[in-house]
Scaffold this motif. Structure first.
Motif, mmCIF file in Angstrom:
data_model
loop_
_atom_site.group_PDB
_atom_site.id
_atom_site.type_symbol
_atom_site.label_atom_id
_atom_site.label_comp_id
_atom_site.label_asym_id
_atom_site.label_seq_id
_atom_site.Cartn_x
_atom_site.Cartn_y
_atom_site.Cartn_z
ATOM 1 N N ALA A 24 -2.562 -10.558 -2.659
ATOM 2 C CA ALA A 24 -3.503 -10.955 -1.607
ATOM 3 C C ALA A 24 -4.157 -12.297 -1.912
ATOM 4 O O ALA A 24 -4.205 -13.183 -1.056
ATOM 5 N N PHE A 25 -4.660 -12.454 -3.136
ATOM 6 C CA PHE A 25 -5.319 -13.702 -3.515
ATOM 7 C C PHE A 25 -4.702 -14.194 -4.818
ATOM 8 O O PHE A 25 -5.245 -13.975 -5.897
ATOM 9 N N PRO A 26 -3.532 -14.852 -4.702
ATOM 10 C CA PRO A 26 -2.802 -15.242 -5.908
ATOM 11 C C PRO A 26 -3.356 -16.532 -6.504
ATOM 12 O O PRO A 26 -4.215 -17.178 -5.909
ATOM 13 N N LYS A 27 -2.834 -16.870 -7.666
ATOM 14 C CA LYS A 27 -3.196 -18.135 -8.288
ATOM 15 C C LYS A 27 -1.985 -19.066 -8.276
ATOM 16 O O LYS A 27 -0.840 -18.622 -8.199
ATOM 17 N N HIS A 37 0.837 -1.211 0.000
ATOM 18 C CA HIS A 37 0.000 0.000 0.000
ATOM 19 C C HIS A 37 0.867 1.254 0.000
ATOM 20 O O HIS A 37 0.631 2.194 -0.757
ATOM 21 N N ARG A 38 1.904 1.251 0.862
ATOM 22 C CA ARG A 38 2.795 2.405 0.960
ATOM 23 C C ARG A 38 3.425 2.712 -0.415
ATOM 24 O O ARG A 38 3.501 3.867 -0.834
ATOM 25 N N VAL A 39 3.878 1.666 -1.091
ATOM 26 C CA VAL A 39 4.560 1.846 -2.382
ATOM 27 C C VAL A 39 3.620 2.469 -3.406
ATOM 28 O O VAL A 39 3.979 3.428 -4.094
ATOM 29 N N THR A 40 2.402 1.963 -3.512
ATOM 30 C CA THR A 40 1.501 2.520 -4.526
ATOM 31 C C THR A 40 1.098 3.948 -4.152
ATOM 32 O O THR A 40 0.941 4.794 -5.029
ATOM 33 N N ILE A 96 -5.685 -2.605 -1.211
ATOM 34 C CA ILE A 96 -5.285 -3.986 -1.507
ATOM 35 C C ILE A 96 -6.015 -4.431 -2.771
ATOM 36 O O ILE A 96 -7.226 -4.258 -2.880
ATOM 37 N N GLU A 97 -5.246 -4.987 -3.712
ATOM 38 C CA GLU A 97 -5.841 -5.385 -4.988
ATOM 39 C C GLU A 97 -6.446 -6.775 -4.893
ATOM 40 O O GLU A 97 -5.802 -7.707 -4.417
ATOM 41 N N LYS A 125 -8.733 -2.487 7.784
ATOM 42 C CA LYS A 125 -9.229 -1.342 7.006
ATOM 43 C C LYS A 125 -8.728 -1.466 5.576
ATOM 44 O O LYS A 125 -7.536 -1.324 5.318
ATOM 45 N N TYR A 126 -9.629 -1.698 4.675
ATOM 46 C CA TYR A 126 -9.301 -1.922 3.267
ATOM 47 C C TYR A 126 -10.023 -0.911 2.400
ATOM 48 O O TYR A 126 -11.149 -0.537 2.669
ATOM 49 N N PHE A 127 -9.351 -0.456 1.339
ATOM 50 C CA PHE A 127 -10.091 0.230 0.284
ATOM 51 C C PHE A 127 -9.442 -0.116 -1.041
ATOM 52 O O PHE A 127 -8.318 -0.627 -1.105
ATOM 53 N N GLN A 128 -10.166 0.176 -2.105
ATOM 54 C CA GLN A 128 -9.628 -0.064 -3.438
ATOM 55 C C GLN A 128 -10.467 0.738 -4.428
ATOM 56 O O GLN A 128 -11.670 0.864 -4.257
ATOM 57 N N ILE A 129 -9.799 1.313 -5.405
ATOM 58 C CA ILE A 129 -10.524 1.891 -6.535
ATOM 59 C C ILE A 129 -10.369 0.881 -7.646
ATOM 60 O O ILE A 129 -9.259 0.651 -8.132
ATOM 61 N N VAL A 130 -11.454 0.246 -8.024
ATOM 62 C CA VAL A 130 -11.348 -1.041 -8.716
ATOM 63 C C VAL A 130 -12.347 -1.146 -9.858
ATOM 64 O O VAL A 130 -13.449 -0.617 -9.787
#
Lengths: 590, 590
Positions: free
Chosen positions: A556-559, A149-152, B167-168, B215-220
């Motif tokens: 977070a939810f990889p394949k 999150h920090r990086v983005t 988080i993506e 605490k999560y957010f995303q623009i998705v």
């Protein structure tokens, strides 16, 4: 007042809070009973704290505390006290205090989890992936997503401050497989037609430049339907940047400043600017790689001029056939057992080298199967060139330039690992520039673009485009960190004529070019500014920042490597009605 | 020094730059020749400036200037001078100055564009979409994407400052069509199986809460394969938020603060907090809508108690059958011609109302086809209740509560538009709360979730879940601006038992529930915290901020209502080989 608004996070608990009554929310990491008291390590996103339940403070609520088990979710009111001198837990940020619970609410219970929620977890990855929601609770995973999150955030604020707009490009795009395989999406409205998920927003970002947006960036999902290696995922995240009116010199320093900021603000690493630059040719010559790891030496040394006339036919023939003879000098390796040297010979053969010659400079003098082919003068010239000293081994490969580079480049990395030459905390950034525009693909019997078909040739090489296309260098650049490519980009073609010539060199007929990229060619005719940009792999950058060696640990939810989501169980069979609506049916394959 | 690094943007050009030589980059908006000089309006992303080319300053370069045409891309060096008093262009930010060109480079030419690049463009939308890269050059489009970028930056910095992590979540997910139709993606590795593109990251964000992310957010990006209305797109962008340990009271004020910041920082609009709140019931009672426009009055008035016993059977029967009789009072409309009143009757019939009764209070007294059914006392009670005065019309609808609300709610909006009652610059934010959890779908013969199946019932209504499910209210809320739903959310179910009961009420067998949502049900058994969140439509918010009434104007590369990209020509036919690899084939439909 809600419990959320009262809440104090564990990381905020220190000696300055002593005496206060605080509301804590979190998960039971561990519960121990000792001397009539119940000790609970309470975990939240920010850290851990010790909570003590006693019959005295809890009254009737103590019975409830007795029911606590690992991973129960609780809300606690309690008073912060300083731990007695000898009881301070130095491994814990909150280790100077503990919380004496006064009330407890169990917000939710938990079955016994399939494995313990701790960092050094020794459990099969398939279990971790199936129970991903539990795996994400582990502090090291929480830290990954905090850094991610920090990086983005840093990226976005950086580009915002430079006047870039983040603009979203479509996910449902046109299929035009050039490099990798597309993921397709059947259209319901137009039977028999398909969208493709984007492999990158390349064409769209160029069209945004045609559209006068001047400075664009996006952190964007991309897709490639390829068989997966350890550091690949079917969907991955890219930092995508494009600017108008720029040259290479405008882009490189900007990306350096971004890296300096990211590394300093996330892991406290100071990175020096400007980054060293190597041309592609220099990188291949010296390191046998277009993404050289410069954290250690052991560079490739060309000895072709010294061995072309010698009696060692393998070397002499290589030179005579226009190939190369190069070597690396492994310091202090003269005592390497013969068995290991033979292993290294096998190692280089995986890179198509037909053999690995070597000269050991032992205490007792030179030992080498090839020494006999050289005169004393030739040998001393060789040793002088390689600066080999007593205690070293020199390894030689003779073959085409490309095979020699590849084999010795990999051998160099392999030896450095075995010899522990790599300073783990070094961060060696560099740029590789002046890539060739094209390479020849023997299998497909045609030229392919080394970066992509939209990369501009270097101005001074334009005259070679037809006569000697493989000699044309591109206005392309890659950023490399410790031997890993972080990202790359180029100045793009912005004139229709040159773009058409490129498509033609890549084997596309004019008709195919128009069918696939007609809208881009047409756009080039309406005042397209010169432009260029970069794309960086975000997942890989997070891996490097967090020290993970598996890309699945930073998503977070990889394949899995077979592109499955083990938790949600995707892909899956769908209802016939869904397929009918999409005008497709599945085909049984034998 | 590159031209890019020297460059001065047009918006930076003002009187304080007079005398300086500046580098300008941009597009020729217009070229005029006058008195031996060439005047060019030069456009860049930031604005316009007048550049003057004369033979005196340009020397030999003047010939080049003579070749300039609209949309040519140029690099210019020139000296800033103040315009003479009478020549100042007040419509231009840089109108106080002009630039006397000293050198010119044409970076790229342009064919005559298919239409002029100006704001008030009168050209068919299909042409604008085909040449989207030209359309994006129009200043009003550039402004849209500047604001859009600003909005997402504000959102991200807002949530970052509150301790949220972006988080993506995956784009290749499992198909579980509950509401809309999924876009599917065939799997190459697992023949006969499919991924689905997400309609929203709902389940993943809940699993992030199970995973302790707090605490999560995303623009998705989200996807729905539905037939498109004017304000829908197959792919759209959502601000997605989820928090653990929260109640409704924690979420609403936070989202209000975000809106206040966005509206103030992008369009300079001050928004008052706290936003008014209406329960769903109150919204329906007073405005006949769950997204009431409160910028004007004309509320719905219940007169069921006054008309149930009257001689007007239509009203009396509606009341006797448990329905409603309600009205709205249209101020100052007594002179509405009969033809228009009849039109309004047709208008409400599209909302299933069987008729529209009315009472005109003209200067000459009451005029109404239904007046004869009421006693004087009944009529005066009616007029008192509606506060109707001379000059007004009162419109009545009698039917089920739902039809009455819908018909009068829409009539209210329609009249307000016709009468110009809506103050265009008002920003009436409000919350609608306490939505029903379920509604009964006659067509499917089952309950469906009003928000989605993961919405928590209100605690006090839990006992009604089995006995009277349609009376159960949800912990759900929508934010409404000027009658448009901006977004909404809920506190979620976090216990397996209740979630299973909900699936059951929605007609899912236990087997189906496990097949579709088993991983969520299982997750609920391992210490799932209470949690809730919201989702806001970003595209729609940008429409409201920029005053656009077409969603395609706020998306860089939108699709038509038949889900086509007219520029890239997607979807399209793909190669047979691609389909073979995916184990599918297309089916001809008649």
């Amino acid at each position: 007042m809600t419990i959320f608004s009262e809440r104090v996070e564990n990381e905020k608990l220190g000696l300055e809070k002593v005496g206060e009554v605080v509301r804590l929310l979190g998960w039971v990491q561990r519960r121990r009973d000792h001397g009539g008291l119940i000790f609970v390590d309470l975990r939240d996103r920010s850290g851990m704290v010790q909570v003590v339940f006693g019959p005295e403070n809890m009254g009737e609520g103590f019975t409830l505390a007795e029911s606590l088990r690992s991973e129960f979710v609780v809300s606690i009111l309690g008073r912060v006290i300083a731990r007695p001198q000898g009881m301070v837990n130095v491994n814990l940020a909150s280790g100077g205090i503990e919380v004496i619970a006064e009330s407890l609410e169990i917000l939710n219970g938990s079955k016994n989890p399939p494995y313990y929620i701790v960092d050094q977890v020794d459990v099969d990855e398939t279990v971790r992936l199936k129970y991903r929601y539990l795996d994400l609770r582990r502090p090291e995973m929480q830290n990954v997503f905090k850094i991610r999150h920090r990086v983005t955030q840093i990226m976005r604020n950086f580009f915002d401050s430079q006047g870039f707009y983040e603009i979203e490009t479509p996910m449902l795009t046109k299929s035009s497989p050039e490099g990798a395989r597309d993921y397709l999406v059947p259209s319901r409205v137009r039977p028999g037609e398909f969208y493709a998920l984007p492999q990158s927003p390349q064409i769209y970002k160029q069209l945004l430049m045609v559209g006068g947006m001047e400075k664009y960036f996006q952190i964007v999902r991309c897709f490639r339907d390829e068989d997966l290696r350890a550091d690949r995922q079917p969907e991955f995240t890219q930092l995508d940047v494009e600017m108008s009116f720029v040259e290479v010199e405008d882009i490189l320093p900007m990306m350096e400043r971004l890296m300096v900021q990211i590394f300093s603000e996330t892991i406290g690493k100071k990175v020096e600017m400007p980054f060293p630059r190597l041309t592609y040719k220099e990188a291949m010559d010296r390191f046998g790689s277009d993404k050289p790891d410069t954290r250690f030496g052991m560079e490739l040394i060309d000895v072709g001029d010294l061995v072309g006339k010698t009696g060692f036919k393998v070397f002499a023939n290589a030179v005579a056939n226009g190939g190369s003879v190069k070597c690396i000098c492994a310091k202090g390796c003269s005592s390497l057992p013969r068995r290991e040297i033979d292993e290294l010979g096998k190692f280089v053969s995986t890179y198509r080298a037909k053999g690995l010659a070597w000269i050991v400079l032992g205490e007792e003098g030179i030992k080498s199967p090839i020494a006999k082919f050289f005169t004393e003068l030739e040998m001393s010239a060789l040793l002088e060139r390689t600066r080999a000293e007593t205690g070293d081994i020199v390894f030689f490969v003779a073959d085409t330039y490309s095979i020699v580079s590849d084999a010795l480049g990999h051998l160099r990395l392999e030896l450095a690992k075995r010899l522990g030459l790599i300073p783990e905390d070094a961060m060696n950034f560099l740029w590789v520039t002046e890539f060739p525009l094209l390479e020849y693909d023997e299998e497909q019997q045609r030229h392919i673009a080394i970066h992509h078909p939209f990369t501009a040739p270097m101005d001074e090489d334009l005259p070679l485009l037809e006569s000697e296309p493989l000699s044309v260098r591109a206005k392309a650049y890659d950023m490399v960190l410790n031997g890993t490519e972080l990202g790359g980009g180029s100045i793009r073609i912005h004139k229709r004529g040159i773009q058409e010539k490129l498509f033609n060199l890549l084997g596309l007929s004019q008709e195919e070019a128009v069918d696939k990229f007609g809208y881009l060619l047409e756009a080039f005719e309406y005042g397209t500014p010169p432009h260029g940009g970069v794309a960086f792999g975000v997942d890989r950058m997070i891996m490097l920042l967090t020290g993970k060696d598996n890309i699945r640990d930073v998503i977070a939810f990889p394949k899995t490597q077979s592109a499955s989501d083990l938790m949600a169980q995707a892909p899956s069979v769908v209802a016939d009605k869904q397929l009918q609506e999409l005008h497709i049916k599945t085909v049984k394959t034998v």
